[in-house]
Design a protein around this motif. Sequence first.
Motif, PDB file in Angstrom:
ATOM      1  N   ALA A 109     -17.523 -20.891  15.602  1.00 15.07           N
ATOM      2  CA  ALA A 109     -16.408 -20.096  14.516  1.00 15.07           C
ATOM      3  C   ALA A 109     -17.035 -19.003  14.105  1.00 15.07           C
ATOM      4  O   ALA A 109     -17.681 -18.476  14.216  1.00 15.07           O
ATOM      5  N   PRO A 110     -15.379 -17.978  14.335  1.00  7.38           N
ATOM      6  CA  PRO A 110     -15.569 -16.161  14.291  1.00  7.38           C
ATOM      7  C   PRO A 110     -16.314 -16.392  12.440  1.00  7.38           C
ATOM      8  O   PRO A 110     -16.220 -17.065  11.417  1.00  7.38           O
ATOM      9  N   VAL A 111     -17.563 -14.903  12.846  1.00  3.84           N
ATOM     10  CA  VAL A 111     -18.160 -14.946  11.076  1.00  3.84           C
ATOM     11  C   VAL A 111     -16.772 -13.823  10.781  1.00  3.84           C
ATOM     12  O   VAL A 111     -16.866 -12.669  11.340  1.00  3.84           O
ATOM     13  N   TYR A 112     -16.812 -13.775   9.353  1.00  2.79           N
ATOM     14  CA  TYR A 112     -15.595 -12.719   8.505  1.00  2.79           C
ATOM     15  C   TYR A 112     -16.328 -11.760   7.714  1.00  2.79           C
ATOM     16  O   TYR A 112     -17.367 -12.219   6.887  1.00  2.79           O
ATOM     17  N   ARG A 113     -15.886 -10.352   7.212  1.00  5.70           N
ATOM     18  CA  ARG A 113     -16.554 -10.414   6.076  1.00  5.70           C
ATOM     19  C   ARG A 113     -14.900  -8.796   5.737  1.00  5.70           C
ATOM     20  O   ARG A 113     -14.348  -8.905   6.209  1.00  5.70           O
ATOM     21  N   HIS A 114     -15.474  -8.918   4.247  1.00  3.50           N
ATOM     22  CA  HIS A 114     -14.304  -7.689   4.112  1.00  3.50           C
ATOM     23  C   HIS A 114     -14.372  -6.421   4.365  1.00  3.50           C
ATOM     24  O   HIS A 114     -16.069  -5.468   4.635  1.00  3.50           O
ATOM     25  N   ALA A 115     -13.701  -5.818   4.828  1.00  2.00           N
ATOM     26  CA  ALA A 115     -13.760  -4.652   4.870  1.00  2.00           C
ATOM     27  C   ALA A 115     -12.608  -3.419   4.432  1.00  2.00           C
ATOM     28  O   ALA A 115     -11.069  -3.893   4.080  1.00  2.00           O
ATOM     29  N   VAL A 116     -12.716  -1.773   4.226  1.00  2.00           N
ATOM     30  CA  VAL A 116     -11.510  -1.437   3.551  1.00  2.00           C
ATOM     31  C   VAL A 116     -11.543  -0.270   5.049  1.00  2.00           C
ATOM     32  O   VAL A 116     -12.342   0.362   5.594  1.00  2.00           O
ATOM     33  N   TYR A 117     -10.348   0.127   5.505  1.00  2.00           N
ATOM     34  CA  TYR A 117      -9.494   0.396   6.517  1.00  2.00           C
ATOM     35  C   TYR A 117      -9.219   1.657   5.440  1.00  2.00           C
ATOM     36  O   TYR A 117      -7.818   1.720   5.222  1.00  2.00           O
ATOM     37  N   SER A 118      -9.192   2.850   6.266  1.00  2.00           N
ATOM     38  CA  SER A 118      -8.631   4.114   5.652  1.00  2.00           C
ATOM     39  C   SER A 118      -8.299   4.771   7.098  1.00  2.00           C
ATOM     40  O   SER A 118      -8.999   5.780   8.267  1.00  2.00           O
ATOM     41  N   TYR A 119      -6.745   5.464   6.842  1.00  7.59           N
ATOM     42  CA  TYR A 119      -6.786   5.437   8.396  1.00  7.59           C
ATOM     43  C   TYR A 119      -5.633   6.541   7.909  1.00  7.59           C
ATOM     44  O   TYR A 119      -5.267   7.370   7.149  1.00  7.59           O
ATOM     45  N   GLU A 120      -5.797   7.792   9.289  1.00  7.86           N
ATOM     46  CA  GLU A 120      -5.100   9.522   9.311  1.00  7.86           C
ATOM     47  C   GLU A 120      -4.498   9.757  10.282  1.00  7.86           C
ATOM     48  O   GLU A 120      -5.095   9.205  11.502  1.00  7.86           O
ATOM     49  N   LEU A 121      -3.750   9.938  10.127  1.00  6.32           N
ATOM     50  CA  LEU A 121      -2.481   9.865  11.449  1.00  6.32           C
ATOM     51  C   LEU A 121      -1.734  11.908  11.397  1.00  6.32           C
ATOM     52  O   LEU A 121      -1.070  12.189  10.646  1.00  6.32           O
ATOM     53  N   THR A 122      -2.379  12.552  12.292  1.00 11.18           N
ATOM     54  CA  THR A 122      -2.347  13.747  12.458  1.00 11.18           C
ATOM     55  C   THR A 122      -1.393  14.207  13.230  1.00 11.18           C
ATOM     56  O   THR A 122      -1.134  13.407  14.718  1.00 11.18           O
ATOM     57  N   LEU A 123       0.165  14.255  12.801  1.00  9.73           N
ATOM     58  CA  LEU A 123       1.511  14.687  14.328  1.00  9.73           C
ATOM     59  C   LEU A 123       0.690  15.850  14.904  1.00  9.73           C
ATOM     60  O   LEU A 123       0.182  16.394  14.642  1.00  9.73           O
ATOM     61  N   TYR A 151       1.033  -1.327  -0.324  1.00 16.62           N
ATOM     62  CA  TYR A 151      -0.501  -0.070  -0.294  1.00 16.62           C
ATOM     63  C   TYR A 151       1.487   0.721  -0.423  1.00 16.62           C
ATOM     64  O   TYR A 151       1.874   1.162   0.423  1.00 16.62           O
ATOM     65  N   ASP A 152       0.224   2.187  -0.560  1.00 21.44           N
ATOM     66  CA  ASP A 152       0.817   3.421  -0.304  1.00 21.44           C
ATOM     67  C   ASP A 152       0.626   4.152   0.297  1.00 21.44           C
ATOM     68  O   ASP A 152      -0.619   4.661   0.952  1.00 21.44           O
ATOM     69  N   VAL A 153       1.403   5.695   1.382  1.00 22.38           N
ATOM     70  CA  VAL A 153       0.907   6.137   2.073  1.00 22.38           C
ATOM     71  C   VAL A 153       0.957   7.309   2.087  1.00 22.38           C
ATOM     72  O   VAL A 153       2.560   8.132   0.959  1.00 22.38           O
ATOM     73  N   SER A 154       0.436   8.359   2.186  1.00 26.95           N
ATOM     74  CA  SER A 154      -0.202   9.859   1.204  1.00 26.95           C
ATOM     75  C   SER A 154       0.697  10.418   2.830  1.00 26.95           C
ATOM     76  O   SER A 154       0.366  10.132   3.660  1.00 26.95           O
ATOM     77  N   ILE A 155       1.149  11.470   2.326  1.00 27.47           N
ATOM     78  CA  ILE A 155       2.300  12.093   3.240  1.00 27.47           C
ATOM     79  C   ILE A 155       2.071  14.047   2.997  1.00 27.47           C
ATOM     80  O   ILE A 155       1.710  14.211   1.907  1.00 27.47           O
ATOM     81  N   SER A 156       1.603  14.618   3.620  1.00 28.60           N
ATOM     82  CA  SER A 156       1.444  15.819   3.837  1.00 28.60           C
ATOM     83  C   SER A 156       2.957  16.747   5.358  1.00 28.60           C
ATOM     84  O   SER A 156       3.454  15.395   5.768  1.00 28.60           O
ATOM     85  N   GLU A 157       2.815  18.189   5.529  1.00 30.60           N
ATOM     86  CA  GLU A 157       3.884  18.332   6.377  1.00 30.60           C
ATOM     87  C   GLU A 157       3.282  17.618   8.298  1.00 30.60           C
ATOM     88  O   GLU A 157       3.187  17.542   8.730  1.00 30.60           O
ATOM     89  N   THR A 158       1.616  17.844   8.290  1.00 31.82           N
ATOM     90  CA  THR A 158       1.307  17.195   9.524  1.00 31.82           C
ATOM     91  C   THR A 158      -0.011  16.643   9.228  1.00 31.82           C
ATOM     92  O   THR A 158      -0.397  15.800  10.364  1.00 31.82           O
ATOM     93  N   ARG A 159       0.272  15.471   8.070  1.00 34.12           N
ATOM     94  CA  ARG A 159      -0.624  14.322   8.259  1.00 34.12           C
ATOM     95  C   ARG A 159      -0.231  12.771   7.232  1.00 34.12           C
ATOM     96  O   ARG A 159       0.889  13.583   6.608  1.00 34.12           O
ATOM     97  N   LEU A 160      -0.413  11.618   7.940  1.00 32.88           N
ATOM     98  CA  LEU A 160      -0.128  10.355   7.491  1.00 32.88           C
ATOM     99  C   LEU A 160      -1.502   9.819   6.858  1.00 32.88           C
ATOM    100  O   LEU A 160      -2.261   9.745   7.844  1.00 32.88           O
ATOM    101  N   SER A 161      -1.123   9.441   5.745  1.00 26.29           N
ATOM    102  CA  SER A 161      -2.492   8.159   6.335  1.00 26.29           C
ATOM    103  C   SER A 161      -2.444   6.986   4.423  1.00 26.29           C
ATOM    104  O   SER A 161      -1.672   7.450   4.132  1.00 26.29           O
ATOM    105  N   PHE A 162      -3.129   6.355   4.961  1.00 22.71           N
ATOM    106  CA  PHE A 162      -3.112   5.341   3.766  1.00 22.71           C
ATOM    107  C   PHE A 162      -4.518   4.356   3.523  1.00 22.71           C
ATOM    108  O   PHE A 162      -5.551   4.225   5.390  1.00 22.71           O
ATOM    109  N   GLN A 163      -4.857   3.645   2.689  1.00 19.23           N
ATOM    110  CA  GLN A 163      -5.760   2.262   2.934  1.00 19.23           C
ATOM    111  C   GLN A 163      -6.043   0.777   2.894  1.00 19.23           C
ATOM    112  O   GLN A 163      -4.093   1.503   1.834  1.00 19.23           O
TER     113      GLN A 163
END
Length: 351
Positions: A231-245, A201-213
């Motif tokens: 047995a656990p039940v699974y599902r597909h999900a999309v994780y979108s992270y954003e980190l403010t420094l 995956y790629d990480v998007s980088i700015s001066e104050t934030r990092l993000s990836f999906q």
Amino acid sequence: MFLPVNNTQAKPAMPPDSGFSESDWNVLSTFWHPVALSSEVTDKPAGVRLLDVPVVLYRTPEGVKAARDVCSHRGAKLSLGSIKDGLLVCGFHGFHYDCAGVCVRIPALPPGSPVPGKLRLQTYLCTERYGFVWVCLASTPRADLPEWPAIENGSGTVAVVPVSTWQSSAARHVENFNDICHVPWVHTGTFGGPEEAIAPYDVSISETRLSFQADVTEQVRYADNANSDAAPVYRHAVYSYELTLPFASSVKVFDPKTGHVYRIYDIASPVSARSTRIFQVVVDESRLTPAEVLIDFTMRINAEDAPQVEAQSPNQLPLDLRDEIHIPADRMSIEYRRALARLGLGEQAVS
């Protein structure tokens, strides 16, 4: 036992016994950090610690105020005092301080006596947002608070999680929150999915934030699987992270099958170099889950994470990338360490 007779040196802002290096402290003190829930600051002063600095919070008609938790008269803890008519009253000798930290009354003085102008507190910038009280120890913040509109715009059920304290550095906690590699191994009783390879995956980088999906297979949330043989039940999900420094993170969990969105907001507040208070808000935009269930589930997740993070060695986050081994799934972690170094952190070791 005693301070010098000629103690004329300027008092440094950083406590002399701090576990931070001076350069790290000077950087971190310029950011906003949450120090308490707004609900914790009511009709009594509240004592907290931030970056090894004792801070007293007190609510006035103008809002919550913050100052160093030391009375300028005899060094008493102001958080042991009271609030009277919007004034902070020291519990040792009754000195009254207004919302600007100026002493306006000394009961022991005869009526009409002037109050010495030097009797004033060291105050700090303070504001309330997202259900938290935030403090900046510097006179000018380096950055604004993170922008998290979903907490305030009524888009879903909002749950403020009870604050917990981890015996780890703030950065170790943040790195763990933004790490998807640990999920199948640590979160077996909550949302961890099956063992599977993690696509690059790629990480998007700015001066104050990092993000990836990332696309993730996870357990269906809110089911109590910890004590179940099913047995656990699974599902597909999309994780979108954003980190403010430097320490504020969020993740948006999107279920493409139902269209439901679940958001977790997480801020690590450095009490000291090795102790961190964790502030969290959960927003469930499906509105299908009660707030108390959101809170309980998040606390179960934390209970899985904390022992692992607290046991990491070293406790501090290495900013020299040569100090630990990395794999492609660590892309976010690598960029986070680089971003912290660009802020000026890690430039000086603790003596």
